[in-house]
Write an enzyme that holds these catalytic residues in place. Structure first.
Site, PDB file in Angstrom:
ATOM      1  CG  HIS A  54     -10.703  -7.086  -1.012  1.00 12.71           C
ATOM      2  ND1 HIS A  54      -9.767  -6.962  -0.483  1.00 12.71           N
ATOM      3  CD2 HIS A  54     -11.816  -6.169  -1.014  1.00 12.71           C
ATOM      4  CE1 HIS A  54      -9.978  -5.709   0.269  1.00 12.71           C
ATOM      5  NE2 HIS A  54     -11.198  -5.497  -0.018  1.00 12.71           N
ATOM      6  CE  LYS A 107      -3.259  -8.392  -5.267  1.00 12.70           C
ATOM      7  NZ  LYS A 107      -3.514  -7.897  -6.557  1.00 12.70           N
ATOM      8  NE  ARG A 128      -3.269  -9.353   2.029  1.00 14.25           N
ATOM      9  CZ  ARG A 128      -2.117  -8.895   2.483  1.00 14.25           C
ATOM     10  NH1 ARG A 128      -1.255  -9.750   3.261  1.00 14.25           N
ATOM     11  NH2 ARG A 128      -1.929  -7.596   2.222  1.00 14.25           N
ATOM     12  NE  ARG A 180      -2.626   4.980  -0.031  1.00 17.40           N
ATOM     13  CZ  ARG A 180      -3.154   3.648  -0.079  1.00 17.40           C
ATOM     14  NH1 ARG A 180      -2.746   2.535  -0.170  1.00 17.40           N
ATOM     15  NH2 ARG A 180      -4.685   3.649   0.179  1.00 17.40           N
ATOM     16  CB  SER A 212      -1.068  -0.113   1.060  1.00 20.59           C
ATOM     17  OG  SER A 212      -1.840  -1.124   1.352  1.00 20.59           O
ATOM     18  CD  GLU A 268      -4.571  -4.600   4.501  1.00 20.94           C
ATOM     19  OE1 GLU A 268      -3.414  -4.497   4.858  1.00 20.94           O
ATOM     20  OE2 GLU A 268      -5.108  -4.191   3.622  1.00 20.94           O
ATOM     21  CB  SER A 289     -12.902   0.089  -2.653  1.00 23.24           C
ATOM     22  OG  SER A 289     -11.116   0.303  -2.648  1.00 23.24           O
ATOM     23  CD  GLN A 311      -7.325  -0.042  -3.360  1.00 24.23           C
ATOM     24  OE1 GLN A 311      -7.875  -0.447  -4.506  1.00 24.23           O
ATOM     25  NE2 GLN A 311      -6.473  -0.964  -2.933  1.00 24.23           N
ATOM     26  NE  ARG A 356      -9.938  -6.176  -6.690  1.00 27.06           N
ATOM     27  CZ  ARG A 356      -8.941  -6.167  -6.246  1.00 27.06           C
ATOM     28  NH1 ARG A 356      -7.899  -6.501  -6.675  1.00 27.06           N
ATOM     29  NH2 ARG A 356      -8.652  -5.589  -4.965  1.00 27.06           N
TER      30      ARG A 356
END
Length: 426
Positions: A342, A412, A387, A33, A29, A315, A172, A174, A126
């Site tokens: 997700h 990933k 995950r 960014r 993350s 998450e 989200s 995001q 998504r």
């Protein structure tokens, strides 16, 4: 043991309480960014100890396609600003990277030619529609044939007007971060007023605001309204923190085995959602000790059943759900309906796979009910979701014969996960 690059990996069983130290890679993350903000800066930014994974490589590739470039350094990348002179049509490869799909379309408006965004079949499922709608209201020209999902084309108009916009970011956080990260490059900056339900993962919003400030942006927040002023960003050097969410399975291993695991380099102050583990794990019977070297977790004699609202740290749900299969009593996880959008529908996937190995796990609208039962080995399908590989590894600590499908999908976020996990078990 099946090789990690083949179709299945037999997750190793812990034969004794663990006593191990591990170091996890940089935060995805934060890395992505930092790359976006560096691309919008007025001078190159040295991004140090970033995560090197599938998603971060896709981000660097997207920025290169959009008119930027990066150079490898001894401990990361020197990321150069977007040139703004891109005049040829281009295609950004998204893979299944949500941050790339959501953070880069606004940047495509800064060039002078159309950019097609497309990726894996999973990314087409998504959600991104509310973000595309908001970008249109800020002046972008976007053609998605009404899908609200990739593939879509963003027309380059050598800049974006920006201004005020309402945004539904309930699916989200995001969506909000995407507008705020790009806001300094808009002619009028951006003011975003959130409508609808509150976005999940407030820590990720705090992360975005903190990083904008560190790159020199002027940021203001009043309740559910956010403002970023137009400015030229600057940050000669940015050091990426370790990924605390990726540390979750390793700390869960201490709890599952009643042993001790030390994660090196855990920051004393951070906006990462994974830092919530310091609060969660004591509720699961563990002791947690932060110090200058990192974070040490020691598991207790048992794991109690709990009720957890994971809305802000969704998450962590796959690893926590796997761990709760070893609890003394039933548990309930709530607040994570957004996980259905997700990499896969994580709620359905977890209920299906944990139940297939003997646990009694049922879906609710926004989470899971977990009733521990005798577990057994079998194939744990991972749905190309990193995950879920980590969740399966936690199960394998106490269940012989857990065969993890497609372990390489963990590339990933942590390409060396299997090797690091195996080394931890000694």
């Amino acid at each position: 043991m099946t090789n990690a690059h083949e179709d299945h990996w037999i997750a190793p069983v812990a034969t004794a309480p663990l006593d191990a130290g591990v170091r996890v890679p940089g935060s995805k993350s934060i890395t992505n960014r930092a790359y976006v903000l560096a691309a919008l800066a007025g001078a190159p930014t040295r991004v140090r100890v970033p995560l090197d994974s599938r998603d971060t490589r896709l981000m660097l590739g997207a920025l290169t396609t959009l008119g930027g470039r990066s150079e490898a350094t001894t401990d990361g990348f020197l990321v150069h600003p977007l040139s703004g002179s891109r005049a040829e049509p281009a295609t950004v490869a998204l893979g299944n990277a949500g941050t790339v799909a959501r953070f880069t379309p606004a940047l495509a408006t800064l060039g002078q030619a159309p950019v097609l965004f497309d990726g894996d079949e999973a990314i087409r499922r998504r959600p991104i529609g509310p973000l595309l709608t908001a970008l249109r209201r800020l002046g972008a020209r976007i053609d998605d044939d009404g899908r609200g999902a990739p593939p879509f084309t963003v027309q380059g108009d050598a800049g974006l007007r920006g201004g005020k916009v309402d945004l539904d970011s309930s699916a989200s956080s995001q969506f909000l971060s995407a507008l705020l990260l790009a806001g300094p490059s808009f002619d009028q900056g951006v003011t975003v007023r959130l409508v609808g339900d509150a976005p999940p993962s407030e820590p990720h919003i705090a992360m975005t605001l903190d990083m904008l400030r560190r790159f020199g942006a002027t940021v203001a927040r009043e309740g559910m309204e956010f403002h970023v002023a137009p400015t030229k960003l600057s940050c000669p050097e940015y050091v990426v923190e370790p990924d605390l969410s990726t540390a979750a399975p390793f700390l869960a291993a201490a709890v599952a085995t009643g042993g001790t695991v030390r994660v090196k380099g855990w920051p004393k102050h951070t906006t990462q959602p994974g830092d919530w583990l310091r609060t969660l794990l004591p509720a699961l019977g563990a002791s947690v000790e932060p110090d200058d070297a990192g974070l040490t977790v020691t598991g207790g004699s048992s794991i109690p059943g709990v009720e957890l609202d994971l809305h802000e740290v969704g998450e962590l749900t796959p690893v926590v759900a796997a761990l709760l299969c070893f609890a003394d009593g039933p548990s309930v996880i709530t607040g994570v309906a957004h996980l259905r959008g997700h990499e896969t529908d994580r709620i359905t996937a977890l209920a299906t796979e944990l139940s297939a190995l003997g646990a009694e796990v049922t879906e609710t609208d926004d989470g899971l009910r977990i009733t521990p039962a005798t577990l057994h080995g079998g194939v744990f399908h991972t749905y190309q979701d990193h995950r879920l590989v980590m969740a399966a590894a936690v199960l394998g600590l106490r269940v012989d014969g857990v065969r993890v499908e497609n372990p390489a999908t963990v590339g990933k976020t942590f390409p060396e996960f299997v090797e690091t996990w195996t080394s931890m078990l000694g």
